[in-house]
Design a protein around this motif. Structure first.
Motif, PDB file in Angstrom:
ATOM      1  N   MET A 213      21.472  11.726 -13.880  1.00  7.78           N
ATOM      2  CA  MET A 213      22.024  12.385 -12.687  1.00  7.78           C
ATOM      3  C   MET A 213      23.400  11.821 -12.331  1.00  7.78           C
ATOM      4  O   MET A 213      24.232  12.516 -11.740  1.00  7.78           O
ATOM      5  CB  MET A 213      21.060  12.256 -11.500  1.00  7.78           C
ATOM      6  CG  MET A 213      19.757  13.032 -11.664  1.00  7.78           C
ATOM      7  SD  MET A 213      19.977  14.784 -12.088  1.00  7.78           S
ATOM      8  CE  MET A 213      20.246  15.502 -10.475  1.00  7.78           C
ATOM      9  N   ASP A 214      23.664  10.576 -12.694  1.00 11.05           N
ATOM     10  CA  ASP A 214      25.015  10.021 -12.512  1.00 11.05           C
ATOM     11  C   ASP A 214      25.996  10.828 -13.374  1.00 11.05           C
ATOM     12  O   ASP A 214      27.062  11.251 -12.901  1.00 11.05           O
ATOM     13  CB  ASP A 214      25.011   8.535 -12.919  1.00 11.05           C
ATOM     14  CG  ASP A 214      26.354   7.848 -12.706  1.00 11.05           C
ATOM     15  OD1 ASP A 214      27.142   8.313 -11.854  1.00 11.05           O
ATOM     16  OD2 ASP A 214      26.617   6.828 -13.377  1.00 11.05           O
ATOM     17  N   ALA A 215      25.599  11.050 -14.632  1.00 13.69           N
ATOM     18  CA  ALA A 215      26.477  11.823 -15.527  1.00 13.69           C
ATOM     19  C   ALA A 215      26.711  13.227 -14.966  1.00 13.69           C
ATOM     20  O   ALA A 215      27.844  13.746 -14.972  1.00 13.69           O
ATOM     21  CB  ALA A 215      25.869  11.889 -16.930  1.00 13.69           C
ATOM     22  N   THR A 217      26.633  14.104 -11.856  1.00 18.14           N
ATOM     23  CA  THR A 217      27.517  13.990 -10.688  1.00 18.14           C
ATOM     24  C   THR A 217      28.981  13.846 -11.129  1.00 18.14           C
ATOM     25  O   THR A 217      29.879  14.443 -10.524  1.00 18.14           O
ATOM     26  CB  THR A 217      27.090  12.787  -9.811  1.00 18.14           C
ATOM     27  OG1 THR A 217      25.693  12.904  -9.544  1.00 18.14           O
ATOM     28  CG2 THR A 217      27.852  12.753  -8.504  1.00 18.14           C
ATOM     29  N   HIS A 218      29.213  13.076 -12.191  1.00 17.12           N
ATOM     30  CA  HIS A 218      30.596  12.958 -12.695  1.00 17.12           C
ATOM     31  C   HIS A 218      31.147  14.333 -13.066  1.00 17.12           C
ATOM     32  O   HIS A 218      32.267  14.691 -12.716  1.00 17.12           O
ATOM     33  CB  HIS A 218      30.650  12.067 -13.948  1.00 17.12           C
ATOM     34  CG  HIS A 218      30.270  10.649 -13.681  1.00 17.12           C
ATOM     35  ND1 HIS A 218      29.720   9.833 -14.636  1.00 17.12           N
ATOM     36  CD2 HIS A 218      30.348   9.901 -12.550  1.00 17.12           C
ATOM     37  CE1 HIS A 218      29.485   8.641 -14.107  1.00 17.12           C
ATOM     38  NE2 HIS A 218      29.857   8.662 -12.845  1.00 17.12           N
ATOM     39  N   ALA A 219      30.326  15.072 -13.823  1.00 18.50           N
ATOM     40  CA  ALA A 219      30.794  16.375 -14.306  1.00 18.50           C
ATOM     41  C   ALA A 219      31.050  17.321 -13.131  1.00 18.50           C
ATOM     42  O   ALA A 219      32.102  17.979 -13.060  1.00 18.50           O
ATOM     43  CB  ALA A 219      29.765  16.974 -15.267  1.00 18.50           C
ATOM     44  N   VAL A 282      30.359  12.089  -3.143  1.00 16.22           N
ATOM     45  CA  VAL A 282      29.046  11.608  -3.579  1.00 16.22           C
ATOM     46  C   VAL A 282      29.207  10.165  -4.058  1.00 16.22           C
ATOM     47  O   VAL A 282      28.455   9.264  -3.666  1.00 16.22           O
ATOM     48  CB  VAL A 282      28.459  12.473  -4.720  1.00 16.22           C
ATOM     49  CG1 VAL A 282      27.061  11.987  -5.076  1.00 16.22           C
ATOM     50  CG2 VAL A 282      28.425  13.944  -4.343  1.00 16.22           C
ATOM     51  N   HIS A 283      30.232   9.943  -4.880  1.00 20.76           N
ATOM     52  CA  HIS A 283      30.466   8.588  -5.367  1.00 20.76           C
ATOM     53  C   HIS A 283      30.912   7.644  -4.255  1.00 20.76           C
ATOM     54  O   HIS A 283      30.528   6.477  -4.237  1.00 20.76           O
ATOM     55  CB  HIS A 283      31.486   8.601  -6.509  1.00 20.76           C
ATOM     56  CG  HIS A 283      30.822   8.734  -7.843  1.00 20.76           C
ATOM     57  ND1 HIS A 283      30.380   9.945  -8.312  1.00 20.76           N
ATOM     58  CD2 HIS A 283      30.470   7.801  -8.767  1.00 20.76           C
ATOM     59  CE1 HIS A 283      29.802   9.737  -9.490  1.00 20.76           C
ATOM     60  NE2 HIS A 283      29.844   8.452  -9.791  1.00 20.76           N
ATOM     61  N   ALA A 284      31.729   8.147  -3.345  1.00 17.96           N
ATOM     62  CA  ALA A 284      32.214   7.273  -2.266  1.00 17.96           C
ATOM     63  C   ALA A 284      31.017   6.752  -1.458  1.00 17.96           C
ATOM     64  O   ALA A 284      30.942   5.571  -1.120  1.00 17.96           O
ATOM     65  CB  ALA A 284      33.176   8.041  -1.376  1.00 17.96           C
ATOM     66  N   PRO A 296      20.467   1.506  -6.872  1.00 16.53           N
ATOM     67  CA  PRO A 296      21.004   1.829  -8.202  1.00 16.53           C
ATOM     68  C   PRO A 296      21.990   3.006  -8.108  1.00 16.53           C
ATOM     69  O   PRO A 296      21.740   3.986  -7.399  1.00 16.53           O
ATOM     70  CB  PRO A 296      19.761   2.205  -9.009  1.00 16.53           C
ATOM     71  CG  PRO A 296      18.624   1.528  -8.306  1.00 16.53           C
ATOM     72  CD  PRO A 296      19.001   1.517  -6.851  1.00 16.53           C
ATOM     73  N   HIS A 297      23.090   2.871  -8.846  1.00 20.58           N
ATOM     74  CA  HIS A 297      24.192   3.825  -8.717  1.00 20.58           C
ATOM     75  C   HIS A 297      23.757   5.274  -8.972  1.00 20.58           C
ATOM     76  O   HIS A 297      24.052   6.182  -8.186  1.00 20.58           O
ATOM     77  CB  HIS A 297      25.297   3.416  -9.693  1.00 20.58           C
ATOM     78  CG  HIS A 297      26.431   4.367  -9.734  1.00 20.58           C
ATOM     79  ND1 HIS A 297      27.330   4.479  -8.707  1.00 20.58           N
ATOM     80  CD2 HIS A 297      26.805   5.273 -10.667  1.00 20.58           C
ATOM     81  CE1 HIS A 297      28.224   5.404  -9.010  1.00 20.58           C
ATOM     82  NE2 HIS A 297      27.933   5.909 -10.197  1.00 20.58           N
ATOM     83  N   GLY A 298      23.033   5.483 -10.072  1.00 18.51           N
ATOM     84  CA  GLY A 298      22.646   6.851 -10.428  1.00 18.51           C
ATOM     85  C   GLY A 298      21.674   7.438  -9.423  1.00 18.51           C
ATOM     86  O   GLY A 298      21.764   8.612  -9.049  1.00 18.51           O
ATOM     87  N   ALA A 300      21.428   6.677  -6.225  1.00 19.29           N
ATOM     88  CA  ALA A 300      22.171   7.012  -5.003  1.00 19.29           C
ATOM     89  C   ALA A 300      22.913   8.338  -5.189  1.00 19.29           C
ATOM     90  O   ALA A 300      22.878   9.218  -4.320  1.00 19.29           O
ATOM     91  CB  ALA A 300      23.149   5.889  -4.665  1.00 19.29           C
ATOM     92  N   ASN A 301      23.561   8.507  -6.337  1.00 15.76           N
ATOM     93  CA  ASN A 301      24.278   9.766  -6.590  1.00 15.76           C
ATOM     94  C   ASN A 301      23.331  10.960  -6.576  1.00 15.76           C
ATOM     95  O   ASN A 301      23.629  12.004  -5.998  1.00 15.76           O
ATOM     96  CB  ASN A 301      24.949   9.724  -7.965  1.00 15.76           C
ATOM     97  CG  ASN A 301      26.295   9.044  -7.923  1.00 15.76           C
ATOM     98  OD1 ASN A 301      27.001   9.111  -6.915  1.00 15.76           O
ATOM     99  ND2 ASN A 301      26.655   8.389  -8.997  1.00 15.76           N
ATOM    100  N   ALA A 302      22.182  10.790  -7.252  1.00 13.21           N
ATOM    101  CA  ALA A 302      21.233  11.898  -7.359  1.00 13.21           C
ATOM    102  C   ALA A 302      20.779  12.350  -5.974  1.00 13.21           C
ATOM    103  O   ALA A 302      20.688  13.545  -5.690  1.00 13.21           O
ATOM    104  CB  ALA A 302      20.026  11.465  -8.200  1.00 13.21           C
TER     105      ALA A 302
END
Ligand SMILES: NC(=O)c1ccc[n+]([C@@H]2O[C@H](COP(=O)([O-])OP(=O)(O)OC[C@H]3O[C@@H](n4cnc5c(N)ncnc54)[C@H](O)[C@@H]3O)[C@@H](O)[C@H]2O)c1
Ligand SMILES: [Fe+2]
Length: 403
Positions: A213-215, A217-219, A282-284, A296-298, A300-302
């Motif tokens: 889900m991190d990936a 979010t990047h896309a 989302v990242h901020a 965990p980063h991913g 949190a993004n998800a």
């Protein structure tokens, strides 16, 4: 300052960022892919004449023995290996200093970053400190503050993931302020990236889900932002397509090598997209949940992704509709607003299916003003988001994330 004037200035900054970033030459790592591709890495070191190497990893990975094949192969070639495996998830400034000391003590001549985003980011900054000892990690915070070239750096990602193997970013935690900060420089892009799916079959389902889900979010953030290019759009679309096709399957069956391989590529493509087109709120927010609570980063993004997409939807409806078609949720003949809603709803369903919650359990109400303030300091004007957000908007979203 009045919000309308602020908005105008932020947009002006985004315009300038777009022009500047298009002119920066971002190096791309040499790519080694497929089952067994890790076996090709020692020859690369030999080519660069590296005789003493530091492997930067974490205890989880070294405990699983994931590095042992590589260490054996390097030693067989006469390369002296030192392992630094004390990197924490959400790596800290101290992790970098500890790694630097071991690098110097062992007189290493290069670094292999072996692991998820945490070891890769830590390795990037160990390398930056090796060649720029007069600058602390904190002094490298922000953009383009690494004057001298790093020793040879090779990345072996074991999550799919952060895309850190190809990005010009590294994210570090400053425990004193319980805050994460980013360092960005084209100097920290690794020389090569080895995407070997066999190193990813040991990922437990929840980490597969979070990192996937991190990936995504990047896309998505790169795609809906204001400074994308045809190149970043095509990389983001490729990533989204793969993630919608394969992530949930690989969550259920972690041994599926073909889909693990696809996900590694998706993460890499999403990295190529966001390293040029940047990310968004989302990242901020996720960085600040990570800094304050260690979320965990991913994960949190998800959790945050659907909330920010709902907030931004009208401003990026066409882009979300396009992603819905890329993700196989429609054929493009449907009304755009309907497609954009479908895309957001599907992300929520994916989260539910992969046991990702819709609230942040560790979030405390009294921390919300600080998190919003820090997230907006990072995002305004740092990220070229489709719809700008002020302190009140951000606090309202965070309130909805309370357990
Ligand atoms: N530099 C960038 O461009 C960038 C982009 C996004 C995120 N990040 C940063 O990356 C970090 C997160 O990285 P991550 O999500 O990859 O997680 P991670 O590196 O923190 O690893 C999470 C856990 O997974 C385990 N693990 C990793 N690979 C494994 C494997 N193959 N088998 C079993 N266990 C394995 C680790 O031991 C660890 O316990 C955060 O600090 C985040 O801010 C950096
Ligand atoms: Fe990320």
């Amino acid at each position: 300052m009045n919000w309308w004037l602020k908005k105008f200035l932020y947009r002006l900054a985004h315009l300038i960022m777009g022009v500047v970033i298009k002119r920066i030459k971002v190096p791309e790592p040499e790519l080694l892919t497929g089952v067994g591709s890790i076996k090709k890495l020692p020859a690369q070191l030999k080519k660069s004449n590296v005789r003493r190497i530091l492997i930067v990893t974490d205890k989880g990975i070294s405990g699983l023995g994931l590095t042992s094949g590589l260490i054996g192969a390097l030693e067989n070639m006469g390369i002296f290996v030192t392992v630094f495996d004390s990197v924490q998830a959400n790596p800290t400034i101290q992790n970098i200093e500890d790694g630097l000391e071991i690098y110097s003590r062992s007189r290493c001549e290069g670094i292999i970053a072996f692991g998820g985003g945490s070891p890769i980011d830590c390795a990037k900054l160990i390398g930056a400190r090796v060649s720029n000892p007069e600058r602390s990690s904190l002094q490298m915070r922000g953009g383009f503050k690494i004057p001298k070239k790093l020793p040879p750096l090779y990345a072996v990602p074991t999550t799919a993931g952060t895309g850190s193997e190809c990005t010009l970013a590294a994210v570090v935690t400053d425990p004193e302020n319980r805050e994460k900060f980013s360092v960005a420089s084209s100097r920290i892009v690794p020389l090569s990236a080895t995407l070997d799916p066999e190193l990813m079959t040991s990922l437990p389902p929840h980490i597969t889900a979070h990192t996937g889900m991190d990936a995504l979010t990047h896309a998505v953030e790169a795609y809906i932002g204001k400074i994308g290019t045809p190149y970043t759009d095509s990389q983001a679309e490729k990533a989204v397509k793969i993630i919608f096709e394969d992530l949930e399957t690989v969550f259920k069956d972690g041994k599926d090598l073909q889909r693990r391989s696809n996900m590694a590529l998706a993460s890499y493509c999403a990295g190529l997209a966001f390293t040029r087109a940047l990310v968004g709120y989302v990242h901020a927010i996720a960085h600040n949940l990570g800094g304050l609570y260690g979320t965990p980063h991913g994960k949190a993004n998800a959790i945050v992704l659907p909330y920010i997409l709902e907030f931004s939807r009208e401003a990026c409806q066409l882009r979300l509709a396009r992603l819905a078609v890329v993700a196989g949720l429609g054929d493009g003949s449907e009304p755009k607003n309907e497609l954009s809603f479908r895309f957001i709803e599907k992300i929520k369903v994916m989260n539910v299916d992969m046991c990702i919650p819709s609230k942040v359990d560790e979030l405390k109400k009294e921390d919300i003003p600080l998190i919003a303030q820090r997230a907006l300091r990072e995002g305004n004007p740092g990220y070229p988001v489709p719809k700008l957000m002020n302190q009140r908007d951000c606090e309202n979203i965070l309130m909805r994330l309370l357990p």
